[in-house]
Design a protein around this motif. Structure first.
Motif, PDB file in Angstrom:
ATOM      1  N   THR A   2      66.772  83.136  24.687  1.00  0.00           N
ATOM      2  CA  THR A   2      67.933  83.221  23.809  1.00  0.00           C
ATOM      3  C   THR A   2      68.801  84.429  24.180  1.00  0.00           C
ATOM      4  O   THR A   2      68.372  85.299  24.941  1.00  0.00           O
ATOM      5  CB  THR A   2      67.515  83.366  22.337  1.00  0.00           C
ATOM      6  OG1 THR A   2      66.837  84.624  22.179  1.00  0.00           O
ATOM      7  CG2 THR A   2      66.620  82.220  21.888  1.00  0.00           C
ATOM      8  N   SER A   4      69.437  86.792  22.226  1.00  0.00           N
ATOM      9  CA  SER A   4      68.678  87.927  21.693  1.00  0.00           C
ATOM     10  C   SER A   4      67.613  88.400  22.688  1.00  0.00           C
ATOM     11  O   SER A   4      67.399  89.605  22.857  1.00  0.00           O
ATOM     12  CB  SER A   4      68.037  87.555  20.364  1.00  0.00           C
ATOM     13  OG  SER A   4      67.370  88.641  19.806  1.00  0.00           O
ATOM     14  N   ASP A   5      66.962  87.460  23.356  1.00  0.00           N
ATOM     15  CA  ASP A   5      65.975  87.813  24.387  1.00  0.00           C
ATOM     16  C   ASP A   5      66.638  88.581  25.525  1.00  0.00           C
ATOM     17  O   ASP A   5      66.091  89.572  26.024  1.00  0.00           O
ATOM     18  CB  ASP A   5      65.297  86.560  24.959  1.00  0.00           C
ATOM     19  CG  ASP A   5      64.440  85.830  23.949  1.00  0.00           C
ATOM     20  OD1 ASP A   5      63.910  86.475  23.024  1.00  0.00           O
ATOM     21  OD2 ASP A   5      64.318  84.589  24.086  1.00  0.00           O
ATOM     22  N   ASP A  19      76.169  83.937  18.990  1.00  0.00           N
ATOM     23  CA  ASP A  19      75.011  83.322  18.334  1.00  0.00           C
ATOM     24  C   ASP A  19      73.755  83.851  19.025  1.00  0.00           C
ATOM     25  O   ASP A  19      73.383  83.366  20.090  1.00  0.00           O
ATOM     26  CB  ASP A  19      75.079  81.798  18.433  1.00  0.00           C
ATOM     27  CG  ASP A  19      73.893  81.111  17.783  1.00  0.00           C
ATOM     28  OD1 ASP A  19      72.979  81.803  17.268  1.00  0.00           O
ATOM     29  OD2 ASP A  19      73.864  79.869  17.791  1.00  0.00           O
ATOM     30  N   ASP A  21      70.709  83.419  18.561  1.00  0.00           N
ATOM     31  CA  ASP A  21      69.613  82.463  18.702  1.00  0.00           C
ATOM     32  C   ASP A  21      69.949  81.316  19.648  1.00  0.00           C
ATOM     33  O   ASP A  21      69.137  80.408  19.830  1.00  0.00           O
ATOM     34  CB  ASP A  21      69.236  81.906  17.332  1.00  0.00           C
ATOM     35  CG  ASP A  21      68.711  82.993  16.403  1.00  0.00           C
ATOM     36  OD1 ASP A  21      67.979  83.881  16.884  1.00  0.00           O
ATOM     37  OD2 ASP A  21      69.058  82.978  15.203  1.00  0.00           O
ATOM     38  N   ARG A  22      71.115  81.370  20.246  1.00  0.00           N
ATOM     39  CA  ARG A  22      71.540  80.311  21.167  1.00  0.00           C
ATOM     40  C   ARG A  22      70.651  80.315  22.402  1.00  0.00           C
ATOM     41  O   ARG A  22      70.414  81.349  23.023  1.00  0.00           O
ATOM     42  CB  ARG A  22      72.998  80.536  21.554  1.00  0.00           C
ATOM     43  CG  ARG A  22      73.571  79.488  22.463  1.00  0.00           C
ATOM     44  CD  ARG A  22      74.344  78.436  21.686  1.00  0.00           C
ATOM     45  NE  ARG A  22      74.849  77.426  22.552  1.00  0.00           N
ATOM     46  CZ  ARG A  22      76.124  77.293  22.899  1.00  0.00           C
ATOM     47  NH1 ARG A  22      77.012  78.118  22.418  1.00  0.00           N
ATOM     48  NH2 ARG A  22      76.499  76.330  23.697  1.00  0.00           N
ATOM     49  N   GLU A  23      70.170  79.152  22.761  1.00  0.00           N
ATOM     50  CA  GLU A  23      69.331  78.999  23.951  1.00  0.00           C
ATOM     51  C   GLU A  23      70.185  79.051  25.213  1.00  0.00           C
ATOM     52  O   GLU A  23      71.270  78.463  25.259  1.00  0.00           O
ATOM     53  CB  GLU A  23      68.596  77.660  23.914  1.00  0.00           C
ATOM     54  CG  GLU A  23      67.457  77.608  22.933  1.00  0.00           C
ATOM     55  CD  GLU A  23      66.235  78.377  23.397  1.00  0.00           C
ATOM     56  OE1 GLU A  23      65.974  78.435  24.615  1.00  0.00           O
ATOM     57  OE2 GLU A  23      65.539  78.912  22.527  1.00  0.00           O
TER      58      GLU A  23
END
Length: 116
Positions: A2, A4-5, A19, A21-23
């Protein structure tokens, strides 16, 4: 992976959330937006040392969800506003382009056009 990652892996500062959390599945690294337009297909993340509004416009045209500025470069308010309007996450990492790309690759992010 994501957005975030990516932020965590690259120890990045967030300038525009997008976003988190977007993959994302693929990435590219380039300072030449003409190369991004000509050769990049289906990339989710753009890593670059170029810092101007054209980077956001290019990312938008290529349906990218995240831009990572390398070498600690900071976007100005115009770039941040443009990214916010388009829902594109803006991050800045202290790493150089090669290292940032390598870290993401090491954690499973690919370029989308692997050699046979």
């Amino acid at each position: 992976m994501t957005v975030s990652d990516i932020r965590q892996i690259l120890k990045a500062q967030v300038y525009c959330e997008g976003d988190p959390d977007r993959e994302v599945h693929t990435a590219c690294g380039s300072d030449m937006m003409s190369d991004v337009l000509a050769f990049v297909k289906d990339q989710s993340v753009l890593l670059t040392g170029l810092i101007n509004p054209q980077v956001v416009r290019t990312a938008e045209m290529m349906d990218m969800v995240c831009i990572v500025f390398v070498r600690g470069k900071r976007p100005d308010d115009t770039i941040i506003e443009l990214a916010e309007e388009r829902g594109i996450a803006l991050l800045s990492t202290p790493y150089r382009l090669f290292t940032a790309c390598g870290l993401l690759y090491e954690h499973g992010l690919r370029g989308g056009c692997e050699a046979p």
